[in-house]
Design an enzyme around this catalytic site. Structure first.
Site, PDB file in Angstrom:
ATOM      1  CG  HIS A  75      28.431 -37.664  56.320  1.00  0.00           C
ATOM      2  ND1 HIS A  75      27.337 -36.849  56.207  1.00  0.00           N
ATOM      3  CD2 HIS A  75      29.390 -37.107  55.547  1.00  0.00           C
ATOM      4  CE1 HIS A  75      27.626 -35.839  55.398  1.00  0.00           C
ATOM      5  NE2 HIS A  75      28.862 -35.991  54.977  1.00  0.00           N
ATOM      6  CE1 TYR A 203      16.669 -36.527  57.307  1.00  0.00           C
ATOM      7  CE2 TYR A 203      18.732 -36.787  58.520  1.00  0.00           C
ATOM      8  CZ  TYR A 203      17.893 -37.169  57.494  1.00  0.00           C
ATOM      9  OH  TYR A 203      18.274 -38.173  56.649  1.00  0.00           O
ATOM     10  N   PRO A 295      11.324 -39.831  51.849  1.00  0.00           N
ATOM     11  CG  PRO A 295      11.654 -37.727  50.919  1.00  0.00           C
ATOM     12  CD  PRO A 295      10.599 -38.739  51.191  1.00  0.00           C
ATOM     13  CE  LYS A 299      17.338 -45.988  56.973  1.00  0.00           C
ATOM     14  NZ  LYS A 299      18.770 -46.169  57.206  1.00  0.00           N
ATOM     15  CE1 TYR A 387      20.664 -40.569  58.276  1.00  0.00           C
ATOM     16  CE2 TYR A 387      22.990 -40.811  58.846  1.00  0.00           C
ATOM     17  CZ  TYR A 387      21.990 -40.189  58.122  1.00  0.00           C
ATOM     18  OH  TYR A 387      22.311 -39.199  57.241  1.00  0.00           O
TER      19      TYR A 387
HETATM   20  C1  PHB Z   1      19.873 -36.082  49.991  1.00  0.00           C
HETATM   21  O1  PHB Z   1      21.074 -35.831  50.139  1.00  0.00           O
HETATM   22  O2  PHB Z   1      19.287 -35.909  48.918  1.00  0.00           O
HETATM   23  C2  PHB Z   1      19.110 -36.642  51.146  1.00  0.00           C
HETATM   24  C3  PHB Z   1      19.750 -36.847  52.352  1.00  0.00           C
HETATM   25  C4  PHB Z   1      19.044 -37.359  53.415  1.00  0.00           C
HETATM   26  C5  PHB Z   1      17.706 -37.657  53.271  1.00  0.00           C
HETATM   27  C6  PHB Z   1      17.073 -37.465  52.066  1.00  0.00           C
HETATM   28  C7  PHB Z   1      17.772 -36.957  50.985  1.00  0.00           C
HETATM   29  O3  PHB Z   1      17.010 -38.143  54.318  1.00  0.00           O
END
Ligand code: PHB
Ligand code: APR
Length: 392
Positions: A75, A203, A295, A299, A387
């Site tokens: 990504h 997000y 989450p 991380k 990130y």
């Molecule tokens: C996920 O793909 O499960 C995932 C991706 C980003 C996050 C948390 C979980 O910040």
């Protein structure tokens, strides 16, 4: 009592324990992993799936990255949205680096599949695992299996047994020597075999609460929505989940949302927890046994990988070069990175969620911050470099 001798006894066969077991075995150091659950149980846990360079490097060093390279999705960016605005952060352009989307479960599977051929010794279904004498240089781990008592004598114990395991609990100050922040909400997650709505992880901070669009492959999506701590999974039919997700992701992203039956659905609370020390005598903590992050930012696994990178190097240097600097500095070095990652997870959590107690001031701060990010290359660079993962 059946007694075995090894260099390092590792408690827990999650990603931390398996990575450490492989790295030590590769360096010719003897170790045994002792796990409470069965292999199938370990593989049934669904976790996040965004890999930083430090995780990719561990898998590459082990020569276990061929499936990751073939199936992982590199990504170049990440999206922050708020129901109206969609901010695309060009992570690759700003940092020169990428993350790879590949489920943590797949990392665990790759490590498990290679264990027997590489001689990584593992004991599954071990009951009553206990740690002894780790203030000395001759600690041991005891457990029972099929009702038979066992003892492993060793030089070091690595506590890779997650948040609920016995290692941290055995440390002095286990009930007091930590810092914690509990968030007043959880995430309801759904896995479904439908193409993802976004190419990048997105997000979204919506009036009705946070939502996240992620994926495991081009045909498998992973979505989450913020829910109250009193919410029950049974109250969320697939239909209700998809309707709520569509609203929260906003019209632009939702126009590409494909829905389908869920194959997994669960609620997890959000919290940050950092234990004050990652070493006591001959016992080291690594991964979730020492710290938990919310989450947001994914991380958790990546911190486990950085812990294991430091710890494996320290143990290898102790046995191969008779150097103790690595083991003496391990806790300080690992905690330094843990705090910085925790800061980013807290920042992103605070920026993107709706807080039940949050007043108008807090909300205006979120809007101002998102507007600032949308217009500032410096702000986007800060997010991008955190990130992809801060340097080790
Ligand atoms: C996920 O793909 O499960 C995932 C991706 C980003 C996050 C948390 C979980 O910040
Ligand atoms: N005896 C032996 N093993 C145990 C015990 C015990 N008493 N208690 C727990 N374990 C095992 C668990 O069954 C699990 O397999 O320790 C393992 C810990 O694995 P994880 O919880 O996955 O923790 P870790 O390997 O540090 O991985 C960190 O996992 O939780 C996510 O977000 C987190 O991505 C991060 C990663």
């Amino acid at each position: 009592m059946n007694t075995t001798k090894t260099d390092v006894a590792i408690i827990g066969a999650g990603p931390s324990g398996l990575m450490l077991g492989h790295l030590l075995t590769q360096a010719g150091i003897n170790c045994i992993i002792v796990e409470r659950k069965s292999p199938d149980y370990v593989l049934s846990r669904i976790r996040a799936g965004v890999l930083e360079q430090c995780t990719l490097q561990v898998m590459e060093k082990l020569g276990l990255d061929s499936r990751l390279k073939a199936e992982g999705l590199p990504h170049d960016g990440v999206i922050l949205a708020d129901g109206e605005r969609v901010i695309e952060i060009d992570v690759k352009g700003l940092t020169g680096s990428q993350v790879v989307v590949y489920g943590q479960t797949e990392i665990t599977k790759d490590l498990m599949d290679a264990s027997d051929s590489r001689g990584v010794m593992r004991v599954y279904d071990a009951d009553d695992v206990a740690l002894h004498n780790f203030e000395t240089e001759a600690p041991c781990v005891t457990y029972t299996k099929n009702g038979e008592p066992h003892r492993i004598d060793c030089r070091f114990i690595a506590g890779c047994d997650g948040f609920h395991g016995p290692s941290r609990k055995a440390m002095p100050g286990s009930n007091t020597n930590y810092v914690e922040k509990v968030y007043p909400f959880g995430w309801l997650g759904v896995l479904a075999d439908v193409p993802p709505a976004t190419h990048e992880v997105a997000y979204s901070n919506h009036d009705r609460g946070f939502a996240l669009s992620s994926m495991r492959s081009l045909t498998r999506s992973r979505y989450y929505i913020q829910v109250g701590l009193d919410e029950k999974v049974e109250d969320w039919s697939d239909e209700r989940f998809w309707d709520e997700l569509a609203v929260r992701l906003g019209p632009e992203i939702s126009s590409k949302l494909v829905t389908g039956p869920s194959i997994e659905k669960s609620i997890a609370p959000l919290r940050s927890f950092i234990f004050g020390s990652m070493r006591h005598g001959s016992l080291f903590l690594a991964g979730d046994s020492a710290h938990i992050v919310p989450p947001t930012g994914a991380k958790g696994l990546n911190l486990a990988s950085s812990d294991i990178t430091y710890l494996s190097a320290a143990i290898i240097s102790y046995f191969k070069e008779k150097q103790s600097d690595g083991i003496n500095l391990y806790s300080e070095k690992a905690l330094n990175r843990v705090w910085k990652s925790s800061r980013f997870s807290w920042y992103l959590t605070t920026l993107m969620h709706r807080f039940p107690e949050g007043g108008e001031f807090d909300r205006k701060m979120q809007v101002a911050e998102l507007e600032y990010i949308a217009g500032s290359k410096a702000a986007q660079t800060t997010i991008a470099e955190n990130y992809i993962g801060l340097p080790l």
